[in-house]
Design a protein around this motif. Structure first.
Motif, short mmCIF file in Angstrom:
data_model
loop_
_atom_site.label_atom_id
_atom_site.label_comp_id
_atom_site.label_asym_id
_atom_site.label_seq_id
_atom_site.Cartn_x
_atom_site.Cartn_y
_atom_site.Cartn_z
N ASP A 1 0.20 -6.22 -4.84
CA ASP A 1 0.15 -5.07 -5.76
C ASP A 1 -1.31 -4.63 -5.87
O ASP A 1 -2.16 -5.40 -6.32
CB ASP A 1 0.65 -5.47 -7.16
N THR A 2 -1.59 -3.41 -5.49
CA THR A 2 -2.95 -2.90 -5.58
C THR A 2 -2.94 -1.38 -5.50
O THR A 2 -1.97 -0.78 -5.02
CB THR A 2 -3.84 -3.48 -4.44
N CYS A 3 -4.02 -0.79 -5.99
CA CYS A 3 -4.26 0.61 -5.68
C CYS A 3 -4.97 0.66 -4.32
O CYS A 3 -5.25 -0.38 -3.73
CB CYS A 3 -5.12 1.25 -6.77
N THR B 1 -8.07 0.76 -2.12
CA THR B 1 -9.44 0.32 -2.37
C THR B 1 -10.29 0.55 -1.12
O THR B 1 -9.78 0.46 0.01
CB THR B 1 -9.54 -1.18 -2.73
N GLU C 1 -1.35 7.29 -1.39
CA GLU C 1 -2.48 6.36 -1.22
C GLU C 1 -2.21 5.41 -0.05
O GLU C 1 -3.14 5.00 0.65
CB GLU C 1 -2.72 5.55 -2.50
N THR D 1 1.49 0.31 -8.78
CA THR D 1 0.65 0.07 -7.59
C THR D 1 0.29 1.44 -7.01
O THR D 1 0.68 2.47 -7.55
CB THR D 1 1.44 -0.67 -6.50
N MET D 2 -0.37 1.43 -5.88
CA MET D 2 -0.60 2.69 -5.19
C MET D 2 0.75 3.33 -4.84
O MET D 2 1.75 2.64 -4.68
CB MET D 2 -1.46 2.51 -3.94
N ASP D 3 0.72 4.64 -4.75
CA ASP D 3 1.92 5.35 -4.31
C ASP D 3 1.82 5.61 -2.81
O ASP D 3 0.86 5.21 -2.16
CB ASP D 3 2.13 6.63 -5.12
N HIS E 1 -5.56 -4.85 -9.47
CA HIS E 1 -4.29 -4.92 -10.21
C HIS E 1 -4.58 -5.82 -11.41
O HIS E 1 -5.74 -5.95 -11.82
CB HIS E 1 -3.24 -5.52 -9.25
N GLY F 1 4.27 3.49 -6.23
CA GLY F 1 3.51 4.12 -7.31
C GLY F 1 3.76 3.47 -8.66
O GLY F 1 4.35 2.40 -8.76
#
Ligand code: NI
Ligand code: MN
Length: 227
Positions: free
Chosen positions: A140-142, A144, A174, A169-171, A110, A166
């Motif tokens: 908050d992250t995608c 990983t 994910e 951040t990731m939805d 992030h 989403g």
């Protein structure tokens, strides 16, 4: 017994037998959380995943109300320290023993800048490890690959708090993979519905989790979860 209160967006309060732990307070600036009175929040520890306003906005006030300390990245703890707030600085891979259990700071992908533009260090998530419960707060992250390290390093996670909205951040698609990566079927969603780009269809998203053998809770603001 663990009592979890949802204060909207990514803000959760944990009551560990009277010890209050607050994560990512963004309440007074969140019109959806206008029913929450921050002066009533009891917190001895405030965990901040990163420096964005929608995670730290009320941290100074609540810390001062409670004489609480902040656990976060080195840079964020320094920034609050200059405002007279106590803290414990960390960085990825570090674990600190606290009165409510061990807290490990883990990576997130992030960004992290504080409200005045100060660099906030690397954003992160937390794993809280106690005898009676272990859980992951992704921040908050995608999605990983590093999430796979969490059960490997920390053991079985009882529940995971994952962003599902989403855009920033990731939805939720994910998040389904994230739940599998951390080997945890019990998920509490966060970072949804606060702003128009992160509004989700609750029924559809819950159904999609269920179809994968996962249980998703989308708490309402003020809701108390007991476990
Ligand atoms: Ni953020
Ligand atoms: Mn955010």
């Amino acid at each position: 017994m663990l009592k979890i209160t949802y204060y909207g967006h990514s803000c959760f309060h944990f009551d560990f037998d009277g010890t209050g732990v607050l994560v990512d307070p963004f309440i007074t600036g969140n019109p959806k959380a206008s029913a929450v009175d921050i002066s009533t929040i009891n917190a001895q520890h405030i965990l901040l995943t990163h420096g964005h306003g929608d995670h730290v906005a009320d941290a100074e006030q609540i810390a001062k109300n409670n004489d609480a300390r902040i656990l976060s990245s080195y840079e964020i703890v320094e920034w609050f320290g200059a405002k007279g707030v106590a803290g414990h600085p960390m960085n990825h891979g570090g674990t600190v023993e606290t009165e409510f259990g061990a807290v490990k700071f883990v990576p997130a992908i992030h960004s992290s800048v504080l409200p005045d533009g100060t660099y906030g260090g690397n954003p992160g998530g937390f794993v809280i490890m106690r005898e009676d419960v272990k859980f992951y707060i992704a921040g908050d992250t995608c999605l990983t690959m590093d999430m796979k390290l969490i059960p490997m390093l920390c053991g079985k996670i009882d529940f995971a708090i994952l962003p599902v909205g989403g855009n920033f951040t990731m939805d939720w698609t994910e998040a389904i993979h994230a739940a599998k990566f951390v080997e945890c079927a019990d998920v509490i969603g966060c970072h949804f519905d606060t702003f128009p780009p992160i509004v989700i269809d609750h029924a559809k998203v819950k159904q999609a989790f269920m179809a994968q053998g996962l249980n998703l809770k989308l708490p309402t603001i003020g809701e108390v979860i007991e476990r």
